[in-house]
Design an enzyme around this catalytic site. Sequence first.
Site, short mmCIF file in Angstrom:
data_model
loop_
_atom_site.label_atom_id
_atom_site.label_comp_id
_atom_site.label_asym_id
_atom_site.label_seq_id
_atom_site.Cartn_x
_atom_site.Cartn_y
_atom_site.Cartn_z
N ASP A 483 12.53 -122.75 -60.37
CA ASP A 483 11.54 -121.62 -60.87
C ASP A 483 10.42 -122.26 -61.57
OD1 ASP A 483 12.59 -119.18 -60.61
OD2 ASP A 483 13.92 -119.15 -62.37
C1 GLC Z 1 17.56 -120.81 -63.98
C2 GLC Z 1 17.36 -119.64 -63.05
C3 GLC Z 1 17.71 -119.91 -61.58
C4 GLC Z 1 16.73 -121.12 -61.28
C5 GLC Z 1 17.04 -122.25 -62.10
C6 GLC Z 1 16.09 -123.34 -61.91
O1 GLC Z 1 18.77 -121.33 -63.65
O2 GLC Z 1 18.22 -118.57 -63.22
O3 GLC Z 1 17.17 -118.78 -60.80
O4 GLC Z 1 17.19 -121.48 -59.82
O5 GLC Z 1 16.78 -121.89 -63.47
O6 GLC Z 1 14.90 -123.28 -62.27
C1 GLC Z 2 12.12 -121.04 -67.29
C2 GLC Z 2 13.34 -121.82 -67.07
C3 GLC Z 2 14.15 -121.71 -66.04
C4 GLC Z 2 14.40 -120.21 -65.65
C5 GLC Z 2 13.16 -119.52 -65.53
C6 GLC Z 2 13.56 -118.15 -65.64
O1 GLC Z 2 11.14 -121.28 -66.39
O2 GLC Z 2 13.03 -123.01 -67.36
O3 GLC Z 2 15.30 -122.33 -66.14
O4 GLC Z 2 15.04 -120.11 -64.41
O5 GLC Z 2 12.42 -119.72 -66.73
O6 GLC Z 2 12.62 -117.10 -65.74
#
Ligand code: GLC
Ligand code: GLC
Length: 803
Positions: A483
Amino acid sequence: MQYGYFDDAAKEYVITRADTPLPWINYLGSDGFFSLISNTCGGYSFYKDAKLRRITRFRYNNVPHDEGGRCFYVCDGDTVWSPAFLPAKTALDFYRCRHGLGYSVFEGNKNGVAASLTVTVPMHTDMEVQKLVLKNESGAEKKLTVYGVSEWCLWNAVDDSTNFQRNWNIGEVEIEGGTVYHKTEYRERRNHYAFYSVNAPIDGFDTDRDTFLGRFRGWSEPQAVENRTSFMSVAAGWAPIAALRLSLTLAPGESKTLLFRLGYVENPEDRKFESLNIINKEKAHAMLAAFDTEAQFDAALDALKTYWTSLLSRFTVQSSEEKLDRMVNIWNQYQCMVTFNMSRSASYYESGTGRGMGFRDSCQDLLGFVHLIPERARERIIDIASIQFADGSTYHQYQPLTKRGNADVGSGFNDDPLWLIACTCAYIRETGDFSILDEPTPFNNEAGTEVPLMEHLRRSLRYTVEHRGPHGLPLIGRADWNDCLNLNCFSRTPGESFQTCSNFKSGKAESVFIAGMFVKYGKEYAALCDRIGLSEEATDVRASVEEIEQATLKFGWDGEWFRRAYDAFERPIGSRENDEGKIFIEPQGFCVMAGIGGPEYGRRALASTEALLGNEFGIEVLHPCYTEYHDYLGEISSYPPGYKENGSVFCHNNPWITLAYCTVKDGNGAFGLYKRNAPAYIEDKSEIHRTEPYCYSQTIAGRDAKTYGEAKNAWLTGTAAWSFVAVSQGILGIRPDYNGLIVDPCLPDTMDGYRLSRLFRGTRYDVTVRRGEQKGLIVNGKPVPGNTVPLTDAPVCTVERTI
Ligand code: GLC
Ligand code: GLC
């Protein structure tokens, strides 16, 4: 250092001191009514949706972190104490918390009184029941004053913590005997209320929080408790609570049991009221009657335990690795249930007010859950697919209560659609239920747009094929699985969300990770097409897979590992050409699992992964960490080095590497990694790791962090599902397939075999794996070629596999 121990026979984690490094929590409920409960009895409850239907209040960022929640006070002479230590904070003579599967037990003793508090959400009820047993173990009579307290949340948890100009005027309750009914907003558009009740006559109550607590006081020392009284306050606005007071006299050796019940009721629109503004309590009365005696409670707890034993018996292993068995047989499967239920919505890190159900998250959670309750997995797949758009793209999240896509987050996460293929194929391999592909499923939840689910899968795949960039690799969009790798967003506005950044241009940044996913799941889709007689489509899909595989070999291979992406300026990310972020974990996992470049590239990629990203807790996301913020990289470079996506061990993707090791048949590599962050294996490092030793956390600070080894974000992580897939399907090698059960272990040298019992399509497979000269598969005494045990109608099937 440990703060407790596993009791495998009871399927409990036993916490022996209240001062765990962080609140160590458990989840109660599995369908509608859910509660979070910490080892000091904190937490909150909600019905289905932690944002829209919050029943009890929780203060994030509170100090102490965990105060409030369920408050019990026992007053004995001059001493006031709580059975679970908080909120009274009086030192106990004995403390123990046992977190079990769907229930928690708190044992606290003080001055010759022993309390045992068992809390659970009985199956098929919308109610948390708290059984408090108080026993006089002293030689003299005890006169006790006991309080049980809940603080109501005014339903919408966000509004509840922001909109005070309204909320401090609307709180309403009704009191009837030993029951307080919370009916805020019921007079107008709501048709639900909550109640808190005790099964014995009360000596007093309070329903206005500030009266109960008194000025300048918190939950540790309410005025009413200090005075051993109740002010009989009736809430009008402000903060409604239910504080119930009882007096007990206990002869030496005598014990008394109280049942406190926190329930949720919905009434039909035309039957909301009994008389003008007096709520219809019929359902509540029936619920209370069902849990009015200790025998009723004990029977419900037994039923819950039996249910879990039977659920977990679907997959059990016995090996020489006690900790592996413990994870597989109990805690990993339990966490899979919790992540399936909660997605990323409600934990002590996920406030329940932000994210509802994630598209990619829920699809992945299903991979570790589908063998437990396939029918619920089926329903979930349809719910998820229903927020997809006709072009194959999809909303990224949806609210569980409304099942509608979440417009504030929108779409544009280009890995999302492919996860739908992953989970649907997993569901069919598990169940053999191809009929799900015909299930009419709408786009964007719009009636009239229904097409068979198979068409959703087809469009998911096509979306990737049709959205490719200058190197022929899939476009990344707002982000892929990571993300925080926001290559098209260029945010310079403080506080702006990187995921919804307005500066986002659907640019040309490309993802090698999505390429790996496409190759893996494209092949799975083609195999599915073969099964259902769509051979032409299978051929077409394989051609697209081949194209993307070639593009990956040409532009995604960096020499010793797979690159991560190309940025919006067509520059490689995750390449030796970069000064920082030279290598990322995700493409090593997925491209190797997909078989891109075969075992040769696989082994080289894994060797680089281990050498550059490996630490004692697992594999870090990237190396070297980004030391400065770069707008062309996005959120990933916003985190200090070693944290979260900027170089922590992001546990979710570690099992991909475990599976990649299995793909290249390296059992030592696979198990070596599995052990490094499987909770039971690092229980003795709890003072460093800090989160619960019975569940996975999302992230463990990396080598560059100031708190190397410290975990955060326990419970709600895709690590649960993927770890279960890695250990069960990779290391133990038990893989459901369309036409049978594959038995293909990838064990480390230190394991000689195992015994396993697996319920699959109605047959119980008793599998024995051992090492030996005569390699092969024997099914019910007869040799069978290959690795697949064919399907059978027999209730039991005996499998021997020699490796
Ligand atoms: C969080 C989110 C997931 C994403 C991950 C890596 O665990 O829930 O959707 O893939 O972060 O950014
Ligand atoms: C932030 C976190 C990530 C998560 C995302 C969800 O970027 O670092 O882990 O998946 O929020 O919106």
